[in-house]
Design an enzyme around this catalytic site. Structure first.
Site, PDB file in Angstrom:
ATOM      1  N   ARG A 227       0.831  -1.211   0.000  1.00 20.18           N
ATOM      2  CA  ARG A 227       0.000   0.000   0.000  1.00 20.18           C
ATOM      3  C   ARG A 227       0.864   1.259   0.000  1.00 20.18           C
ATOM      4  O   ARG A 227       0.508   2.267  -0.564  1.00 20.18           O
ATOM      5  CB  ARG A 227      -0.878  -0.022   1.263  1.00 20.18           C
ATOM      6  CG  ARG A 227      -2.086   0.857   1.222  1.00 20.18           C
ATOM      7  CD  ARG A 227      -2.857   0.853   2.555  1.00 20.18           C
ATOM      8  NE  ARG A 227      -2.861  -0.378   3.282  1.00 20.18           N
ATOM      9  CZ  ARG A 227      -3.805  -1.319   3.198  1.00 20.18           C
ATOM     10  NH1 ARG A 227      -4.830  -1.156   2.392  1.00 20.18           N
ATOM     11  NH2 ARG A 227      -3.724  -2.429   3.923  1.00 20.18           N
ATOM     12  N   TYR A 228       1.989   1.209   0.706  1.00 24.57           N
ATOM     13  CA  TYR A 228       2.894   2.358   0.815  1.00 24.57           C
ATOM     14  C   TYR A 228       4.210   1.990   0.135  1.00 24.57           C
ATOM     15  O   TYR A 228       4.594   0.807   0.116  1.00 24.57           O
ATOM     16  CB  TYR A 228       3.192   2.668   2.284  1.00 24.57           C
ATOM     17  CG  TYR A 228       1.972   2.903   3.143  1.00 24.57           C
ATOM     18  CD1 TYR A 228       1.356   4.150   3.175  1.00 24.57           C
ATOM     19  CD2 TYR A 228       1.455   1.877   3.935  1.00 24.57           C
ATOM     20  CE1 TYR A 228       0.249   4.370   3.985  1.00 24.57           C
ATOM     21  CE2 TYR A 228       0.349   2.089   4.744  1.00 24.57           C
ATOM     22  CZ  TYR A 228      -0.247   3.340   4.772  1.00 24.57           C
ATOM     23  OH  TYR A 228      -1.340   3.551   5.566  1.00 24.57           O
TER      24      TYR A 228
ATOM     25  N   ARG B 235       7.067  -0.168   2.353  1.00 19.33           N
ATOM     26  CA  ARG B 235       6.753  -1.319   3.200  1.00 19.33           C
ATOM     27  C   ARG B 235       5.632  -2.153   2.617  1.00 19.33           C
ATOM     28  O   ARG B 235       4.791  -1.637   1.872  1.00 19.33           O
ATOM     29  CB  ARG B 235       6.388  -0.879   4.617  1.00 19.33           C
ATOM     30  CG  ARG B 235       5.256   0.145   4.706  1.00 19.33           C
ATOM     31  CD  ARG B 235       5.427   0.979   5.972  1.00 19.33           C
ATOM     32  NE  ARG B 235       4.358   1.914   6.204  1.00 19.33           N
ATOM     33  CZ  ARG B 235       4.333   3.148   5.720  1.00 19.33           C
ATOM     34  NH1 ARG B 235       5.286   3.581   4.923  1.00 19.33           N
ATOM     35  NH2 ARG B 235       3.334   3.965   6.007  1.00 19.33           N
TER      36      ARG B 235
ATOM     37  N   CYS C 264      -5.518 -17.432  13.980  1.00 18.94           N
ATOM     38  CA  CYS C 264      -5.127 -16.647  15.150  1.00 18.94           C
ATOM     39  C   CYS C 264      -5.360 -17.505  16.395  1.00 18.94           C
ATOM     40  O   CYS C 264      -6.121 -18.480  16.351  1.00 18.94           O
ATOM     41  CB  CYS C 264      -5.987 -15.400  15.275  1.00 18.94           C
ATOM     42  SG  CYS C 264      -5.926 -14.346  13.820  1.00 18.94           S
TER      43      CYS C 264
ATOM     44  N   CYS D  19     -11.088 -12.066  17.407  1.00 22.63           N
ATOM     45  CA  CYS D  19     -11.624 -10.856  18.015  1.00 22.63           C
ATOM     46  C   CYS D  19     -12.908 -10.490  17.287  1.00 22.63           C
ATOM     47  O   CYS D  19     -12.962 -10.538  16.052  1.00 22.63           O
ATOM     48  CB  CYS D  19     -10.600  -9.733  17.897  1.00 22.63           C
ATOM     49  SG  CYS D  19      -8.957 -10.261  18.429  1.00 22.63           S
TER      50      CYS D  19
ATOM     51  N   CYS E 251     -12.619  -7.816  14.488  1.00 18.15           N
ATOM     52  CA  CYS E 251     -11.472  -7.948  13.579  1.00 18.15           C
ATOM     53  C   CYS E 251     -11.758  -7.361  12.195  1.00 18.15           C
ATOM     54  O   CYS E 251     -12.768  -7.659  11.578  1.00 18.15           O
ATOM     55  CB  CYS E 251     -11.106  -9.419  13.430  1.00 18.15           C
ATOM     56  SG  CYS E 251      -9.778  -9.669  12.242  1.00 18.15           S
TER      57      CYS E 251
ATOM     58  N   ARG F  35     -10.141  -8.083   9.602  1.00 15.55           N
ATOM     59  CA  ARG F  35      -9.955  -9.123   8.578  1.00 15.55           C
ATOM     60  C   ARG F  35     -10.833 -10.335   8.892  1.00 15.55           C
ATOM     61  O   ARG F  35     -10.487 -11.463   8.570  1.00 15.55           O
ATOM     62  CB  ARG F  35      -8.482  -9.549   8.494  1.00 15.55           C
ATOM     63  CG  ARG F  35      -7.570  -8.465   8.018  1.00 15.55           C
ATOM     64  CD  ARG F  35      -6.319  -8.999   7.304  1.00 15.55           C
ATOM     65  NE  ARG F  35      -5.530  -7.876   6.841  1.00 15.55           N
ATOM     66  CZ  ARG F  35      -4.436  -7.406   7.457  1.00 15.55           C
ATOM     67  NH1 ARG F  35      -3.984  -8.002   8.550  1.00 15.55           N
ATOM     68  NH2 ARG F  35      -3.787  -6.369   6.988  1.00 15.55           N
TER      69      ARG F  35
ATOM     70  N   ASP G 212     -12.475  -0.205  12.390  1.00 18.79           N
ATOM     71  CA  ASP G 212     -12.691  -0.272  10.939  1.00 18.79           C
ATOM     72  C   ASP G 212     -14.133  -0.672  10.630  1.00 18.79           C
ATOM     73  O   ASP G 212     -14.826  -1.262  11.460  1.00 18.79           O
ATOM     74  CB  ASP G 212     -11.723  -1.286  10.322  1.00 18.79           C
ATOM     75  CG  ASP G 212     -10.294  -0.793  10.380  1.00 18.79           C
ATOM     76  OD1 ASP G 212     -10.063   0.363   9.975  1.00 18.79           O
ATOM     77  OD2 ASP G 212      -9.410  -1.544  10.851  1.00 18.79           O
TER      78      ASP G 212
ATOM     79  N   ASP H 262      -8.133   4.031   9.260  1.00 19.30           N
ATOM     80  CA  ASP H 262      -7.816   3.515   7.931  1.00 19.30           C
ATOM     81  C   ASP H 262      -8.893   3.982   6.977  1.00 19.30           C
ATOM     82  O   ASP H 262     -10.088   3.705   7.184  1.00 19.30           O
ATOM     83  CB  ASP H 262      -7.745   1.982   7.960  1.00 19.30           C
ATOM     84  CG  ASP H 262      -6.314   1.503   8.022  1.00 19.30           C
ATOM     85  OD1 ASP H 262      -5.639   1.549   6.982  1.00 19.30           O
ATOM     86  OD2 ASP H 262      -5.863   1.108   9.114  1.00 19.30           O
TER      87      ASP H 262
ATOM     88  N   LYS I 117      -3.616   4.870   6.246  1.00 17.04           N
ATOM     89  CA  LYS I 117      -3.997   5.427   7.553  1.00 17.04           C
ATOM     90  C   LYS I 117      -3.879   6.942   7.531  1.00 17.04           C
ATOM     91  O   LYS I 117      -2.968   7.476   6.901  1.00 17.04           O
ATOM     92  CB  LYS I 117      -3.051   4.913   8.629  1.00 17.04           C
ATOM     93  CG  LYS I 117      -3.271   3.477   9.004  1.00 17.04           C
ATOM     94  CD  LYS I 117      -2.342   3.066  10.124  1.00 17.04           C
ATOM     95  CE  LYS I 117      -2.569   1.601  10.443  1.00 17.04           C
ATOM     96  NZ  LYS I 117      -2.443   0.739   9.257  1.00 17.04           N
TER      97      LYS I 117
END
Ligand code: SF4
Length: 363
Positions: free
Chosen positions: A96-97, A100, A109, A113, A116, A118, A279, A316, A323
């Site tokens: 995205r950037y 990185r 996981c 959560c 989440c 994702r 999000d 985001d 972000k």
């Protein structure tokens, strides 16, 4: 009903198990089953031990025990809320950037959560770990893009990999000259601290790059003695840690809880890094705050707590635009400057008590 409170031996994944262990009322079973059919559920022994079964609003339970509200999806919610897919040149990579990439190695996981971002991509039945071929192609992508300075291992949770596999991955990345930083995002030190062994910590390090670990925790009670010991093992090995938290209704949306959380991070040698605005993940509206609430909380934090304890409040931008810091503004142009279209009239700056002061222009 007698509630078993002894330490569990295994992770709970079925709604009936949550009920049997007193983590959800029996009357909620059919609702829980509907939610679990759509989104993964996992509550580790460490997390189960933290949940106050006598508190219907327990902030730990709210993060991990499914709620029927998760089946209400708003039109603005999106299965890919931060736009991973639009920036995925090859499987497993999100670029995205410029400097990185995210490297998504696994889709599982230790816990799932309820908020989440994702949630449509992680859990049993979703894609598993990258295949050998996909891993090689992802590594090749990193190798052939010299602007990539930092690789962020995420997922799923990379600490779900074995130390042996993790060591291979960090060695592969460390062997790429332009990769200088490996950042590992994890909830494991909180959710399953016994996984953080000396072998695991050794696997995070590689001679060719510097490793950082970002810990995801949202409530001070998650930083148990065992979680703190797991983090100390990482930090004592020379790996710096930062935090990321999500602002969540009924979990940490009050100044006292946030203050305690940030202070605890710093006491654990973990620098507060991000406080994420929730999000727009499907079925998470009941856990999201407003941005105005988040800004008010950040203002309160700024007033009461050391600069070391200040995270960046970020959002985001839906669609994959990255972000943006959305914390409160402390500096504004003098309104007279706007009227007269002149910067020479300087600024207004707000102090930590909320009082406004003039700041002079440069002569
Ligand atoms: S640990 Fe991270 S990726 Fe896994 S369910 Fe929680 S927020 Fe999502």
């Amino acid at each position: 009903m007698t509630v078993p409170t002894r330490k569990l031996a295994t992770t709970l994944r079925q709604p009936a198990e949550l009920v049997a262990h007193g983590l959800a009322p029996a009357a909620a079973l059919s609702d829980l089953e509907k939610v679990a059919a759509r989104y993964a559920v996992a509550v580790t022994p460490a997390v189960a031990a933290l949940i106050d079964r006598d508190d219907p609003d327990d902030p730990i339970a709210r993060q991990y025990i499914p709620s029927i509200d998760e089946l209400s999806t708003l039109p603005e919610e999106n299965a890919d809320p931060i736009g991973d897919h639009v920036h995925a040149p090859v499987e497993g990579i999100v670029h995205r950037y410029p400097d990185r990439v995210l490297f998504k190695l696994v889709h599982v996981c230790a816990v799932y959560c309820r908020f989440c971002f994702r949630r449509e991509m992680v859990g049993p039945g979703k894609d598993n770990a990258l295949s050998g071929e996909a891993y090689a192609a992802a590594l090749d992508y990193i190798r052939t893009h010299p602007d990539i300075w930092e690789v962020i291992l995420t997922g799923g949770d990379p600490l779900m990999l074995s130390p042996r596999r993790l060591a291979e991955i960090t060695a592969d990345l460390g062997a790429i000259d332009h990769v200088r930083i490996i950042r590992v995002h994890t909830r494991v030190p909180v959710a399953d601290p016994v996984r953080v062994s000396a072998e695991m910590v050794a696997a995070l390090k590689t001679p060719g790059a510097t490793t950082w670990v970002a810990l995801h925790a949202n409530h001070p009670r998650e930083l148990t003695a065992a979680a703190r010991a797991a983090c100390a093992l990482i930090i004592d090995a020379g790996i710096p840690m930062v935090s990321q938290s999500v602002l969540l209704t009924g979990v940490n949306d009050d100044a006292g809880t946030l203050e305690q959380l940030m202070r605890m991070f710093v006491e654990c040698r973990i620098k507060p890094y991000y406080l994420h605005h929730g999000d727009l993940a499907p079925g998470t509206a009941h856990l999201r705050t407003t941005v105005a609430q988040g800004q008010a909380l950040m203002r309160a934090l700024r007033g009461n707590v050391s600069g070391l304890c200040q995270p960046d409040y970020v959002l985001d931008i839906p669609g994959g635009f990255g972000k943006a810091p959305v914390g409160p503004e402390y500096l504004t142009r003098n309104p007279a400057a706007d009227r007269e279209a002149s910067a020479e009239l300087g600024y207004r700056v707000v102090d930590y008590c909320g009082d406004v002061h003039a700041y002079p222009p440069k002569p």
